[in-house]
Design an enzyme around this catalytic site. Structure first.
Site, PDB file in Angstrom:
ATOM      1  N   ASN A  70     -10.307   0.500   0.710  1.00 62.10           N
ATOM      2  CA  ASN A  70      -9.268   0.369   1.742  1.00 62.10           C
ATOM      3  C   ASN A  70      -9.786   0.769   3.118  1.00 62.10           C
ATOM      4  O   ASN A  70     -10.429   1.818   3.249  1.00 62.10           O
ATOM      5  CB  ASN A  70      -8.105   1.316   1.422  1.00 62.10           C
ATOM      6  CG  ASN A  70      -7.339   0.911   0.193  1.00 62.10           C
ATOM      7  OD1 ASN A  70      -7.786   0.075  -0.579  1.00 62.10           O
ATOM      8  ND2 ASN A  70      -6.175   1.502   0.017  1.00 62.10           N
ATOM      9  N   GLY A 107     -11.685   4.281   3.607  1.00 63.52           N
ATOM     10  CA  GLY A 107     -12.989   3.647   3.867  1.00 63.52           C
ATOM     11  C   GLY A 107     -13.511   3.911   5.274  1.00 63.52           C
ATOM     12  O   GLY A 107     -14.722   4.016   5.483  1.00 63.52           O
ATOM     13  N   SER A 108     -12.626   4.054   6.257  1.00 63.99           N
ATOM     14  CA  SER A 108     -13.052   4.178   7.662  1.00 63.99           C
ATOM     15  C   SER A 108     -14.020   5.334   7.866  1.00 63.99           C
ATOM     16  O   SER A 108     -13.753   6.461   7.439  1.00 63.99           O
ATOM     17  CB  SER A 108     -11.831   4.422   8.562  1.00 63.99           C
ATOM     18  OG  SER A 108     -10.998   3.305   8.552  1.00 63.99           O
ATOM     19  N   ASP A 132       0.845  -1.204   0.000  1.00 64.45           N
ATOM     20  CA  ASP A 132       0.000   0.000   0.000  1.00 64.45           C
ATOM     21  C   ASP A 132       0.885   1.261   0.000  1.00 64.45           C
ATOM     22  O   ASP A 132       1.962   1.265   0.627  1.00 64.45           O
ATOM     23  CB  ASP A 132      -0.879  -0.045   1.270  1.00 64.45           C
ATOM     24  CG  ASP A 132      -2.037   0.934   1.225  1.00 64.45           C
ATOM     25  OD1 ASP A 132      -2.469   1.306   0.127  1.00 64.45           O
ATOM     26  OD2 ASP A 132      -2.529   1.309   2.318  1.00 64.45           O
ATOM     27  N   GLY A 184      -8.232   8.340   7.493  1.00 62.28           N
ATOM     28  CA  GLY A 184      -8.535   8.543   8.913  1.00 62.28           C
ATOM     29  C   GLY A 184     -10.030   8.765   9.097  1.00 62.28           C
ATOM     30  O   GLY A 184     -10.824   8.508   8.178  1.00 62.28           O
TER      31      GLY A 184
HETATM   32  P1  13P Z   1      -8.630   4.734   6.412  1.00 59.19           P
HETATM   33  O1  13P Z   1      -7.559   4.687   7.462  1.00 59.19           O
HETATM   34  O2  13P Z   1      -9.357   6.026   6.387  1.00 59.19           O
HETATM   35  O3  13P Z   1      -9.546   3.556   6.505  1.00 59.19           O
HETATM   36  O4  13P Z   1      -7.899   4.647   4.989  1.00 59.19           O
HETATM   37  C1  13P Z   1      -7.142   3.515   4.706  1.00 59.19           C
HETATM   38  C2  13P Z   1      -6.466   3.635   3.403  1.00 59.19           C
HETATM   39  O5  13P Z   1      -6.918   4.302   2.501  1.00 59.19           O
HETATM   40  C3  13P Z   1      -5.229   2.848   3.239  1.00 59.19           C
HETATM   41  O6  13P Z   1      -4.590   3.093   2.036  1.00 59.19           O
END
Ligand code: 13P
Length: 280
Positions: free
Chosen positions: A230, A210-211, A81, A181
């Site tokens: 992600n 995604g979080s 990543d 984040g």
């Molecule tokens: P988040 O930490 O917002 O879920 O994003 C993860 C991400 O995009 C990893 O590449």
């Protein structure tokens, strides 16, 4: 089983679902992700961030994933990543990663395109897939990606089409309002821009950040070409909240805590896997 990223992306794009790409940093996160994929019967991407190279080196990450993936009846792809460093990408390819993300998103368009094209030529010759990024995500709260002063730059549909055509990248990460984040305010996910990007590009797209993204927005993105989503921060937040609650009541042996943490990783990963195979 260890699985090819390109095929995972093509299948997901064609069938209108997304493959969850979950960040891992140690044995328990990796094992929780792989077990979640196996128990739901869905493919998973075990995403190893270049920033976690101080936790585990590339050869160890690849060897560990290969052993666990080969023992699993679920499809697992090991992905590198957010990597800006060409040498590290080549080391990951040599180590046996199934896909790599070259992140040239902070560079001028032509430079990002040129570097991505070069990485694609090298990786594809070794049967390794490539993800790249155009546009830029803002930094949210508790972000563990990029830097705190990252600003949002939406992906331009016409530039995205040119970029994919010229580089032959397997999947393109786009910026449409998600943040790395947790969101500081109300999320403003620009599915209208995504729709235009998808119409122009016509191949698998990736959603970072995604979080904390509302579920209906994630489903709307999946129906508009997003084939990989992600998730990082929420896994860490969920596991740490449960860890803190447990430690207020008990003082377990570390081996017992590690097993519980693997289960908590699995819970949050399963929640997302199940969401990502729904239709909008
Ligand atoms: P988040 O930490 O917002 O879920 O994003 C993860 C991400 O995009 C990893 O590449």
């Amino acid at each position: 089983m260890y699985t090819n990223f390109h095929k995972m992306m093509e299948d997901a794009y064609r069938e209108h679902y997304a493959v969850g790409s979950f960040n891992w940093y140690h044995y328990e996160t990796l094992k929780g992700i792989i077990e979640a994929g196996e128990e739901t019967g869905r493919p998973v991407i075990a995403s190893f961030g270049a920033k976690y190279l101080t936790n585990i080196d590339l050869d160890t990450a690849a060897a560990l994933t290969k052993v666990l993936a080969d023992r699993s009846c679920g499809a697992v792809c090991l992905h590198l990543d957010h990597c800006k460093d060409k040498d590290a990408i080549i080391r990951a390819i040599r180590a046996g990663f199934g896909s790599v993300m070259y992140d040239g998103s902070s560079l001028p368009f032509e430079q990002n395109l040129e570097n991505t094209r070069e990485i694609c030529e090298i990786a594809h010759a070794c049967d390794v897939s490539v993800e790249a990024e155009l546009g830029s995500l803002a930094a949210g709260a508790k972000s563990h990606e990029g830097s705190a002063d990252d600003r949002e730059v939406y992906t331009d549909p016409a530039m995205a089409a040119e970029f994919v055509r010229e580089t032959k990248v397997d999947a393109l990460a786009v910026s449409i309002g998600t943040v790395h984040g947790m969101y500081k305010g109300t999320p403003n996910i620009r599915t209208d821009i995504l729709e235009k990007i998808n119409a122009a590009v016509g191949s698998p797209l990736v959603l970072h950040g995604g979080s904390g993204t509302p579920e209906d927005k994630l489903l709307a993105c999946i129906s508009r070409g997003i084939a990989k989503i992600n998730v990082n921060t929420e896994i860490s937040e969920y596991v740490m909240a449960h860890t803190k609650a447990l430690l207020q009541e008990q003082s377990p042996h570390l081996s017992v805590l590690a097993l519980k943490q693997k289960e908590w990783v699995k819970e949050v990963v399963k929640k997302y896997i199940e969401l990502f195979c729904n239709r909008a």
